[in-house]
Structures are given as structure tokens and as C-alpha cells.
Design a protein around this motif. Structure first.
Motif, PDB file in Angstrom:
ATOM      1  N   ARG A 163     -18.336  12.283 103.460  1.00  0.00           N
ATOM      2  CA  ARG A 163     -17.761  11.377 102.463  1.00  0.00           C
ATOM      3  C   ARG A 163     -18.621  11.326 101.204  1.00  0.00           C
ATOM      4  O   ARG A 163     -19.847  11.437 101.270  1.00  0.00           O
ATOM      5  N   GLY A 164     -17.956  11.139 100.052  1.00  0.00           N
ATOM      6  CA  GLY A 164     -18.665  10.889  98.806  1.00  0.00           C
ATOM      7  C   GLY A 164     -19.263  12.120  98.164  1.00  0.00           C
ATOM      8  O   GLY A 164     -20.310  12.032  97.511  1.00  0.00           O
TER       9      GLY A 164
ATOM     10  N   GLU B  49     -26.595  18.420 100.989  1.00  0.00           N
ATOM     11  CA  GLU B  49     -27.747  18.756 100.157  1.00  0.00           C
ATOM     12  C   GLU B  49     -27.347  19.160  98.741  1.00  0.00           C
ATOM     13  O   GLU B  49     -28.038  18.825  97.770  1.00  0.00           O
ATOM     14  N   ILE B  50     -26.242  19.879  98.603  1.00  0.00           N
ATOM     15  CA  ILE B  50     -25.868  20.460  97.315  1.00  0.00           C
ATOM     16  C   ILE B  50     -24.829  19.621  96.579  1.00  0.00           C
ATOM     17  O   ILE B  50     -24.908  19.451  95.357  1.00  0.00           O
ATOM     18  N   ALA B  51     -23.842  19.090  97.321  1.00  0.00           N
ATOM     19  CA  ALA B  51     -22.764  18.320  96.693  1.00  0.00           C
ATOM     20  C   ALA B  51     -22.903  16.821  96.933  1.00  0.00           C
ATOM     21  O   ALA B  51     -22.052  16.043  96.490  1.00  0.00           O
ATOM     22  N   GLY B  52     -23.961  16.431  97.615  1.00  0.00           N
ATOM     23  CA  GLY B  52     -24.158  15.015  97.904  1.00  0.00           C
ATOM     24  C   GLY B  52     -23.238  14.540  99.014  1.00  0.00           C
ATOM     25  O   GLY B  52     -22.569  15.326  99.687  1.00  0.00           O
ATOM     26  N   GLY B  53     -23.201  13.243  99.212  1.00  0.00           N
ATOM     27  CA  GLY B  53     -22.319  12.688 100.227  1.00  0.00           C
ATOM     28  C   GLY B  53     -23.035  12.355 101.517  1.00  0.00           C
ATOM     29  O   GLY B  53     -24.203  12.678 101.722  1.00  0.00           O
ATOM     30  N   GLN B  54     -22.295  11.708 102.405  1.00  0.00           N
ATOM     31  CA  GLN B  54     -22.810  11.255 103.691  1.00  0.00           C
ATOM     32  C   GLN B  54     -22.044  11.929 104.819  1.00  0.00           C
ATOM     33  O   GLN B  54     -20.813  11.880 104.866  1.00  0.00           O
ATOM     34  N   VAL B  55     -22.776  12.575 105.711  1.00  0.00           N
ATOM     35  CA  VAL B  55     -22.158  13.201 106.882  1.00  0.00           C
ATOM     36  C   VAL B  55     -21.868  12.126 107.912  1.00  0.00           C
ATOM     37  O   VAL B  55     -22.762  11.368 108.307  1.00  0.00           O
ATOM     38  N   LEU B  56     -20.614  12.036 108.339  1.00  0.00           N
ATOM     39  CA  LEU B  56     -20.265  11.048 109.356  1.00  0.00           C
ATOM     40  C   LEU B  56     -20.844  11.441 110.713  1.00  0.00           C
ATOM     41  O   LEU B  56     -21.113  12.605 110.983  1.00  0.00           O
ATOM     42  N   LYS B  57     -21.000  10.456 111.556  1.00  0.00           N
ATOM     43  CA  LYS B  57     -21.695  10.647 112.828  1.00  0.00           C
ATOM     44  C   LYS B  57     -20.857  11.440 113.819  1.00  0.00           C
ATOM     45  O   LYS B  57     -19.720  11.106 114.112  1.00  0.00           O
TER      46      LYS B  57
ATOM     47  N   ASP C  89      -9.470  18.660 101.604  1.00  0.00           N
ATOM     48  CA  ASP C  89      -9.629  17.339 100.982  1.00  0.00           C
ATOM     49  C   ASP C  89      -9.066  16.328 101.972  1.00  0.00           C
ATOM     50  O   ASP C  89      -7.853  16.257 102.189  1.00  0.00           O
ATOM     51  N   LEU C  90      -9.935  15.546 102.593  1.00  0.00           N
ATOM     52  CA  LEU C  90      -9.519  14.647 103.677  1.00  0.00           C
ATOM     53  C   LEU C  90      -8.451  13.669 103.212  1.00  0.00           C
ATOM     54  O   LEU C  90      -7.515  13.349 103.958  1.00  0.00           O
TER      55      LEU C  90
ATOM     56  N   ASP D 108     -13.867  13.157  99.695  1.00  0.00           N
ATOM     57  CA  ASP D 108     -14.139  13.243 101.124  1.00  0.00           C
ATOM     58  C   ASP D 108     -13.629  14.583 101.646  1.00  0.00           C
ATOM     59  O   ASP D 108     -12.519  15.005 101.305  1.00  0.00           O
ATOM     60  N   VAL D 109     -14.419  15.225 102.487  1.00  0.00           N
ATOM     61  CA  VAL D 109     -14.124  16.578 102.950  1.00  0.00           C
ATOM     62  C   VAL D 109     -14.069  16.623 104.467  1.00  0.00           C
ATOM     63  O   VAL D 109     -14.933  16.043 105.149  1.00  0.00           O
TER      64      VAL D 109
END
Length: 358
Positions: free
Chosen positions: A110-111, A270-278, A155-156, A218-219
Motif C-alpha cells: 500500500r501507498g 525500497e524503490i517506490a515506497g509503501g508498506q508491505v502488508l503482513k 492496481d489493487l 496500492d499494488v
């Protein structure tokens, strides 16, 4: 198939220069047709036989180079920083046709901020003849050429119901693929759908309706294993020969899905930012297994004329990541092929593996 020597050197310690390595790989059955210098790098152009899909990546060639150079692989460590939200709370995956898709893994990030790739990533892809698109798409391509596992990014928020359903097409269904062409879908094909419509032709190409764009936040990352015969048929009927279909049609690594999804998610964060969901969503209703194969020392000499001890054969197979059970007294062994070696199923195949490295 183009392989970067510099990229290869990040995955294995090389003790041979590009020309020497090309000669040794060719002698081991992985023919290098040409070497091209691009800047400080050297690009090895391979002409691979159809039975070696595992060698269609830098990691696959690195495995062979490690044995040739007498060194070890130095695979990239994947260390994910995950958020508290669970991936399966933000998306779902359902396989309706497991005969055509035994396994489908997904990750959610996300993000993200979609933008041009950093120079190092664009340069790396261009060196092997790939056109950069954007950071997310380029990361999926990078991982495919590194690990041999095609992945796809949706694109989620354009997936209706935030759902992935892997199924055969319904009567009259169509899809407009990423190349802008609207295609008729036949009932024997396999598609990736959301709650309402097809969003990708499985193993071949994604759809335009859920394409990654500058508006994407969100991806959902797809990393699946598809039936090779199904992908061959679909690609042939539709006249679509893509980098993904080329690999899936020959046989991908049926155990590499979550590792590749993790690698893509890590690089996007790392490159596009965002938070990996658990957690990863990993739907695998009937795990694939492989039987071990016997090899006799006498059979090696009978088929090849080479005098190779069963101990030497065991060492070669272990270096190629086979699981080996050696019976030195009986001068024989049993070996289970790794999941990425779809071409090994009988004793003659093991003889070939040993002979090409002697």
C-alpha cells in the motif's frame, strides 16, 4: 537469452573472465553464441535448448557458474518490513481450476509512488534489451530475469471486490490486454479475473483495465505457477509470445512463488515506497511432489564411456542442488531433482547432468 556478467557476479563469485566463462558454459551444454561489451559490463547471449527453462535467468546461470568456478552462490537476502494489516484482509485469491493453476501467491503493498525507475534499474534492464516502463513494472521484469519467476502487478483499487479468481473464461468474455488489443477468450484458456471480469490472460499478459499507472497507490503482486501445456496452447492460439509465456510454457519452478513475490514486494517498498502488508496469500490446494531417480555408476560409463565414480557423480549433483542419497558400497545413488529442474525424470537425465560437468 541475454545475461549480464556484472549482474551474474552479484549472485555468484566468478573466477573466470567473460570469455572463459562463456566457453566453459558452452562446454557444459549452455551455448553462448556471442559476447557484447556494454560500458564496463559484458552481455552473454545464450542459445538455450527448450528443456532448460531453469537457465532462462541470472540465478539459473549462476547455479551452473558456481559449479564451474568451484565457488558458491551468494543469493540476495530478502528481508521484508511488514505492516500490521494482513494481506488477506485487503485482498482475496480463489483458484477455480487448479488443474491449470496449481498455485497462486500474492503480496500487497500500500501507498506506493509510481515513477520512472532509478538509473541503475533502467540501465540493468536496457543492458539485456528490455525497455524500462515505470518502477513497479520494471521491478517485476527485473525479478523475472533474475529469478526466472514471472510476476505481475495489478492496481489493487481497480480490482473489483479486491478479488483474484483464477478460472476458465465464460462464453463471450473478452479482454483488452496491455498492448491495447481486445482479444476473444476461449473456454479452454485460463484467465485471472476479479469479481466481475477478466483482468489478465494467465501466464501471458495482463489487462489494460487494472494496469499500473501514475495514479496507482496500492499494488497486488501476482506470483503463480501455471500448467505449461495450457500456457503453450493459449499463447499459440492468441499469437502472443511474451517473456512470461515463454517461461511458463517450458516449465517454471513450482516452489519459487512466495520467494519471488517477497523479492518484488521488498524492491517496491525500497524503490517506490509503501508498506508491505503482513503475510503472503498463498493458495496451493494440492502441493506438487517429485519422485527421486536412481543412478548407477555402471550406467554412466555404459552410456557415455566416461569413468566417473559414484562419489564424484554425487558431488556434481549436490552442487546442482539435487537431494542425493548415496550408497557408495553398491555404487549407486538416488537423487531428487530440485523444483526448478523440470527436465529431470529418469536415470539418463542424471547421467547427462554428470557427464556435461566432467
Amino acid at each position: 537469452m541475454k545475461i549480464s556478467y556484472d549482474w551474474l557476479s552479484e549472485l555468484v563469485k566468478l573466477t573466470l573472465n567473460p570469455k572463459e566463462l562463456a566457453e566453459r558454459l558452452t562446454m557444459a551444454g549452455l551455448a553462448v553464441e556471442a559476447i557484447e561489451r556494454i560500458g564496463d559490463d559484458h552481455i552473454l547471449d545464450f542459445d538455450l535448448t527448450s528443456n532448460r527453462p531453469d537457465a532462462l535467468s541470472h540465478l539459473g546461470i549462476a547455479r551452473e557458474a558456481a559449479l564451474i568456478c568451484g565457488t558458491a552462490l551468494t543469493p540476495r537476502a530478502v528481508a521484508l518490513t511488514e505492516g500490521d494489516e494482513r494481506a488477506d484482509a485487503g485482498a482475496s485469491v480463489e483458484i477455480l481450476d487448479p488443474d491449470l493453476c496449481p498455485r497462486y501467491a500474492a503480496r500487497v503493498v500500500r501507498g506506493v509512488k509510481v515513477a520512472p525507475s532509478p538509473k541503475w534499474l533502467a540501465d540493468r534492464l536496457e543492458s539485456i534489451g528490455q525497455r524500462p516502463v515505470n518502477n513497479v513494472a520494471d521491478i517485476t521484469n527485473f525479478v523475472m530475469f533474475e529469478m526466472n519467476q514471472p510476476t505481475h502487478a495489478f492496481d489493487l483499487n481497480l480490482l473489483h471486490g479486491h478479488r483474484i479468481i483464477v478460472r476458465r473464461p465464460r462464453a463471450g468474455e473478452q479482454i483488452t490486454t496491455l498492448d491495447g488489443i481486445t482479444r476473444e477468450l476461449a473456454s479452454e484458456m485460463l484467465i485471472i479475473a476479479d469479481a466481475d471480469r477478466p483482468v489478465a490472460i494467465a501466464g501471458v499478459m495482463g489487462g489494460a483495465d487494472t494496469e499500473i499507472s501514475e495514479l496507482t497507490k496500492d499494488v497486488l503482486i501476482e506470483s503463480a505457477y501455471f500448467n505449461p501445456a495450457s500456457i503453450r496452447h493459449t499463447a499459440r492460439v492468441l499469437g502472443m509470445d511474451t517473456e512470461a509465456s515463454y517461461r511458463f510454457a517450458r516449465g517454471a519452478d513450482f516452489a519459487g512463488q512466495t520467494c519471488a513475490a517477497d523479492r518484488v514486494a521488498q524492491m517496491i517498498a525500497e524503490i517506490a515506497g509503501g508498506q508491505v502488508l503482513k503475510g503472503a496469500i498463498d493458495v496451493y490446494p494440492a502441493p506438487i511432489t517429485r519422485d527421486s531417480v536412481s543412478l548407477r555408476e555402471s550406467r554412466i560409463e555404459w552410456l557415455t564411456g566416461l569413468k566417473v565414480s559414484i562419489d564424484q557423480a554425487a558431488n556434481i549433483l549436490c552442487a546442482l542442488e539435487f537431494e542425493v542419497d548415496l550408497d557408495a558400497d553398491k555404487k549407486q545413488l538416488r537423487a531428487a531433482a530440485p523444483s526448478f529442474r523440470v527436465d529431470v525424470s529418469r536415470e539418463e537425465d542424471l547421467v547427462e547432468e554428470v557427464a556435461r560437468h566432467v
